[in-house]
Design a protein around this motif. Structure first.
Motif, PDB file in Angstrom:
ATOM      1  N   SER A   1     -29.908 -12.149  15.032  1.00 51.00           N
ATOM      2  CA  SER A   1     -28.812 -11.379  15.603  1.00 51.00           C
ATOM      3  C   SER A   1     -29.405 -10.262  16.439  1.00 51.00           C
ATOM      4  N   ALA A   2     -28.622  -9.784  17.417  1.00 46.91           N
ATOM      5  CA  ALA A   2     -29.101  -8.731  18.309  1.00 46.91           C
ATOM      6  C   ALA A   2     -27.964  -7.784  18.637  1.00 46.91           C
ATOM      7  N   THR A   3     -28.308  -6.528  18.865  1.00 41.98           N
ATOM      8  CA  THR A   3     -27.343  -5.549  19.352  1.00 41.98           C
ATOM      9  C   THR A   3     -27.458  -5.485  20.866  1.00 41.98           C
ATOM     10  N   VAL A   4     -26.340  -5.732  21.555  1.00 43.17           N
ATOM     11  CA  VAL A   4     -26.308  -5.723  23.013  1.00 43.17           C
ATOM     12  C   VAL A   4     -25.512  -4.502  23.453  1.00 43.17           C
ATOM     13  N   SER A   5     -26.131  -3.649  24.276  1.00 45.69           N
ATOM     14  CA  SER A   5     -25.506  -2.400  24.713  1.00 45.69           C
ATOM     15  C   SER A   5     -25.387  -2.373  26.229  1.00 45.69           C
ATOM     16  N   SER A   6     -24.206  -1.924  26.695  1.00 46.98           N
ATOM     17  CA  SER A   6     -23.961  -1.779  28.132  1.00 46.98           C
ATOM     18  C   SER A   6     -23.035  -0.589  28.332  1.00 46.98           C
ATOM     19  N   THR A   7     -22.624  -0.370  29.560  1.00 42.56           N
ATOM     20  CA  THR A   7     -21.694   0.729  29.836  1.00 42.56           C
ATOM     21  C   THR A   7     -20.341   0.492  29.169  1.00 42.56           C
ATOM     22  N   ASN A   8     -20.096  -0.749  28.743  1.00 34.96           N
ATOM     23  CA  ASN A   8     -18.841  -1.079  28.069  1.00 34.96           C
ATOM     24  C   ASN A   8     -18.922  -0.922  26.555  1.00 34.96           C
ATOM     25  N   GLY A   9     -20.068  -0.442  26.048  1.00 34.93           N
ATOM     26  CA  GLY A   9     -20.226  -0.268  24.613  1.00 34.93           C
ATOM     27  C   GLY A   9     -21.284  -1.184  24.047  1.00 34.93           C
ATOM     28  N   SER A  10     -21.294  -1.298  22.722  1.00 35.78           N
ATOM     29  CA  SER A  10     -22.290  -2.126  22.031  1.00 35.78           C
ATOM     30  C   SER A  10     -21.599  -3.141  21.135  1.00 35.78           C
ATOM     31  N   GLN A  11     -22.255  -4.272  20.929  1.00 37.70           N
ATOM     32  CA  GLN A  11     -21.745  -5.272  20.007  1.00 37.70           C
ATOM     33  C   GLN A  11     -22.899  -6.086  19.468  1.00 37.70           C
ATOM     34  N   THR A  12     -22.661  -6.707  18.313  1.00 35.37           N
ATOM     35  CA  THR A  12     -23.661  -7.561  17.687  1.00 35.37           C
ATOM     36  C   THR A  12     -23.424  -8.992  18.114  1.00 35.37           C
ATOM     37  N   LEU A  13     -24.486  -9.631  18.589  1.00 37.59           N
ATOM     38  CA  LEU A  13     -24.393 -11.016  19.047  1.00 37.59           C
ATOM     39  C   LEU A  13     -25.147 -11.912  18.080  1.00 37.59           C
ATOM     40  N   THR A  14     -24.497 -12.990  17.676  1.00 37.34           N
ATOM     41  CA  THR A  14     -25.086 -13.966  16.758  1.00 37.34           C
ATOM     42  C   THR A  14     -25.089 -15.335  17.429  1.00 37.34           C
ATOM     43  N   PRO A  15     -25.704 -16.349  16.815  1.00 38.14           N
ATOM     44  CA  PRO A  15     -25.768 -17.670  17.458  1.00 38.14           C
ATOM     45  C   PRO A  15     -24.391 -18.267  17.742  1.00 38.14           C
ATOM     46  N   ASP A  16     -24.398 -19.299  18.580  1.00 38.74           N
ATOM     47  CA  ASP A  16     -23.219 -20.110  18.933  1.00 38.74           C
ATOM     48  C   ASP A  16     -22.381 -19.542  20.067  1.00 38.74           C
ATOM     49  N   SER A  17     -22.840 -18.475  20.723  1.00 37.98           N
ATOM     50  CA  SER A  17     -22.140 -17.984  21.908  1.00 37.98           C
ATOM     51  C   SER A  17     -23.146 -17.319  22.835  1.00 37.98           C
ATOM     52  N   THR A  18     -22.762 -17.195  24.104  1.00 37.99           N
ATOM     53  CA  THR A  18     -23.571 -16.505  25.105  1.00 37.99           C
ATOM     54  C   THR A  18     -22.765 -15.349  25.671  1.00 37.99           C
ATOM     55  N   LEU A  19     -23.370 -14.178  25.687  1.00 37.72           N
ATOM     56  CA  LEU A  19     -22.728 -13.014  26.285  1.00 37.72           C
ATOM     57  C   LEU A  19     -23.060 -12.988  27.767  1.00 37.72           C
ATOM     58  N   VAL A  20     -22.038 -12.779  28.587  1.00 41.43           N
ATOM     59  CA  VAL A  20     -22.191 -12.708  30.047  1.00 41.43           C
ATOM     60  C   VAL A  20     -21.779 -11.317  30.497  1.00 41.43           C
ATOM     61  N   ALA A  21     -22.675 -10.624  31.205  1.00 46.53           N
ATOM     62  CA  ALA A  21     -22.389  -9.247  31.601  1.00 46.53           C
ATOM     63  C   ALA A  21     -22.776  -9.018  33.055  1.00 46.53           C
ATOM     64  N   ASN A  22     -21.962  -8.209  33.721  1.00 45.78           N
ATOM     65  CA  ASN A  22     -22.341  -7.642  35.006  1.00 45.78           C
ATOM     66  C   ASN A  22     -22.098  -6.144  34.918  1.00 45.78           C
ATOM     67  N   ARG A  23     -22.087  -5.459  36.012  1.00 48.52           N
ATOM     68  CA  ARG A  23     -21.944  -3.998  35.946  1.00 48.52           C
ATOM     69  C   ARG A  23     -20.544  -3.547  35.554  1.00 48.52           C
ATOM     70  N   ASN A  24     -19.579  -4.469  35.588  1.00 46.04           N
ATOM     71  CA  ASN A  24     -18.198  -4.070  35.342  1.00 46.04           C
ATOM     72  C   ASN A  24     -17.563  -4.693  34.112  1.00 46.04           C
ATOM     73  N   SER A  25     -18.111  -5.773  33.595  1.00 48.57           N
ATOM     74  CA  SER A  25     -17.440  -6.456  32.486  1.00 48.57           C
ATOM     75  C   SER A  25     -18.431  -7.189  31.600  1.00 48.57           C
ATOM     76  N   VAL A  26     -17.951  -7.462  30.376  1.00 49.06           N
ATOM     77  CA  VAL A  26     -18.719  -8.225  29.399  1.00 49.06           C
ATOM     78  C   VAL A  26     -17.779  -9.250  28.781  1.00 49.06           C
ATOM     79  N   SER A  27     -18.236 -10.498  28.646  1.00 51.74           N
ATOM     80  CA  SER A  27     -17.408 -11.533  28.039  1.00 51.74           C
ATOM     81  C   SER A  27     -18.299 -12.492  27.259  1.00 51.74           C
ATOM     82  N   LEU A  28     -17.664 -13.331  26.448  1.00 52.92           N
ATOM     83  CA  LEU A  28     -18.373 -14.346  25.679  1.00 52.92           C
ATOM     84  C   LEU A  28     -17.965 -15.729  26.143  1.00 52.92           C
ATOM     85  N   GLN A  29     -18.916 -16.657  26.135  1.00 55.12           N
ATOM     86  CA  GLN A  29     -18.633 -18.050  26.463  1.00 55.12           C
ATOM     87  C   GLN A  29     -19.408 -18.936  25.496  1.00 55.12           C
TER      88      GLN A  29
END
Length: 203
Positions: free
Chosen positions: A166-194
């Motif tokens: 697991s990993a903590t992912v931090s951006s201007t939109n805040g922080s969240q914990t990411l675990t297997p089975d999904s990919t976090l997609v981020a740019n300078r304005n948004s963060v989403s999961l796929q």
């Protein structure tokens, strides 16, 4: 981050044309160094892999066991790949067309910047929050033993996939914990999961 990306892009463009004449540029003692506190070393270099020294700007082809210190860059060309060992329990693999800078190699506060391309960070005996991988859009901190894939695409997006752990992912939109089975997609304005990025030849 913009400046870092532009500067490294220029350095990479200048480096890819290096010839075999540079193969002896590193002193013999440096070529056989096996790592130590605050020092990483190249453990694999296939194809066109270049080291750019942070203190002098000197450009040399990456050789097995070549040392890397804070401030150094490493870049892979088309059809090339590399691996950097930080210590006996963690390593960073670079896919082709990847550009990385080592900001801090202290074992307790390791920090790496990824400007472009794809890397895979393997933590084999826990992380304890000490390692950090930065991209133009976010920072990734592994929380435990695991395997972490991070890509910076040509459009500026960052993709983070936790293969295990697991990993903590931090951006201007805040922080969240990411675990297997999904990919976090981020740019300078948004963060989403796929859905998680599929396994490929790099994996």
């Amino acid at each position: 981050m913009h400046l870092y990306t532009k500067v490294l892009g220029v350095l990479l463009a200048a480096s890819i044309g290096l010839t075999a004449a540079l193969a002896g540029a590193l002193p013999a003692s440096a070529q056989t160094y096996n790592g130590g506190p605050g020092v990483a070393n190249v453990s694999l270099a296939n194809g066109n892999v270049v080291i750019i020294r942070g203190d002098s700007g000197a450009q040399v082809p990456a050789t097995i066991n070549a040392p890397l210190v804070s401030g150094d860059y490493i870049a892979t060309g088309s059809g090339s790949n590399a691996e950097v060992q930080f210590d006996g329990t963690s390593m960073l693999r670079l896919a082709n067309n990847t550009q990385v800078r080592f900001i801090n190699l202290s074992p307790n506060s390791r920090e790496v910047q990824l400007a472009a391309g794809t890397v895979d960070l393997a933590e084999l005996q826990g992380a304890g929050g000490s390692a950090q991988l930065d991209t133009p859009a976010l920072s990734v901190r592994p929380n435990q033993t695991g395997d972490y894939r991070v890509s910076v695409l040509g459009n500026g997006e960052t993709l983070v996939t936790v293969r295990s752990g697991s990993a903590t992912v931090s951006s201007t939109n805040g922080s969240q914990t990411l675990t297997p089975d999904s990919t976090l997609v981020a740019n300078r304005n948004s963060v989403s999961l796929q859905n998680a990025v599929g396994f490929d030849s790099f994996d």
